[in-house]
Scaffold this motif. Sequence first.
Motif, PDB file in Angstrom:
ATOM      1  N   ASP A 108       0.808  -1.225   0.000  1.00  0.00           N
ATOM      2  CA  ASP A 108       0.000   0.000   0.000  1.00  0.00           C
ATOM      3  C   ASP A 108       0.840   1.273   0.000  1.00  0.00           C
ATOM      4  O   ASP A 108       0.325   2.349  -0.271  1.00  0.00           O
ATOM      5  N   GLU A 109       2.121   1.162   0.309  1.00  0.00           N
ATOM      6  CA  GLU A 109       2.992   2.343   0.403  1.00  0.00           C
ATOM      7  C   GLU A 109       3.542   2.793  -0.945  1.00  0.00           C
ATOM      8  O   GLU A 109       3.962   3.932  -1.086  1.00  0.00           O
ATOM      9  N   LEU A 110       3.548   1.890  -1.928  1.00  0.00           N
ATOM     10  CA  LEU A 110       4.144   2.220  -3.227  1.00  0.00           C
ATOM     11  C   LEU A 110       3.232   3.099  -4.065  1.00  0.00           C
ATOM     12  O   LEU A 110       2.012   2.977  -4.008  1.00  0.00           O
ATOM     13  N   ALA A 111       3.854   3.939  -4.882  1.00  0.00           N
ATOM     14  CA  ALA A 111       3.125   4.719  -5.895  1.00  0.00           C
ATOM     15  C   ALA A 111       2.995   3.817  -7.122  1.00  0.00           C
ATOM     16  O   ALA A 111       3.904   3.731  -7.946  1.00  0.00           O
ATOM     17  N   TRP A 112       1.875   3.104  -7.212  1.00  0.00           N
ATOM     18  CA  TRP A 112       1.651   2.121  -8.270  1.00  0.00           C
ATOM     19  C   TRP A 112       1.131   2.766  -9.546  1.00  0.00           C
ATOM     20  O   TRP A 112       0.409   3.758  -9.503  1.00  0.00           O
ATOM     21  N   VAL A 113       1.449   2.159 -10.690  1.00  0.00           N
ATOM     22  CA  VAL A 113       0.732   2.442 -11.930  1.00  0.00           C
ATOM     23  C   VAL A 113      -0.732   2.108 -11.618  1.00  0.00           C
ATOM     24  O   VAL A 113      -1.012   1.067 -11.019  1.00  0.00           O
ATOM     25  N   PRO A 114      -1.679   2.993 -11.973  1.00  0.00           N
ATOM     26  CA  PRO A 114      -3.077   2.777 -11.567  1.00  0.00           C
ATOM     27  C   PRO A 114      -3.640   1.393 -11.878  1.00  0.00           C
ATOM     28  O   PRO A 114      -4.309   0.794 -11.030  1.00  0.00           O
ATOM     29  N   ALA A 115      -3.384   0.843 -13.045  1.00  0.00           N
ATOM     30  CA  ALA A 115      -3.960  -0.456 -13.420  1.00  0.00           C
ATOM     31  C   ALA A 115      -3.481  -1.573 -12.495  1.00  0.00           C
ATOM     32  O   ALA A 115      -4.253  -2.455 -12.122  1.00  0.00           O
TER      33      ALA A 115
END
Length: 128
Positions: A108-115
């Motif tokens: 949950d801490e990572l800045a993920w690619v939205p998909a």
Amino acid sequence: MRNQIVVAGALISGASLLVAQRARPPELAGLWELPGGKVALGETDETALARELHEELGVEVSVGARLGADVALNATTTLRAYRVTQTGGTLHPNDHRALRWIGADELDELAWVPADRTWLAELREALG
């Protein structure tokens, strides 16, 4: 026009997941993702994913079960994920800014690619 399939690999080792930081395009640069790429005409998902991970990461993999549901990227492109196991090669970020191993507590801490954010529950479960 055929629907374009993009495949992503969840490379899990023990209780850690390999994530890759995108270098491009500009709107996604710096975000984290499961590595992978486009399925070429005549390729299976599994063949394409093994090829892409070899090109992007320098590793050989065996492709396992699907992970989560398909994600529609747009009207003509579908993203799907598979569990993969490294069988050879040495990890190197050939096509990414960085690679990182993370545990379930870091998802949950990572800045993920939205998909890719769509699969966090399944990734958490896979990491135990």
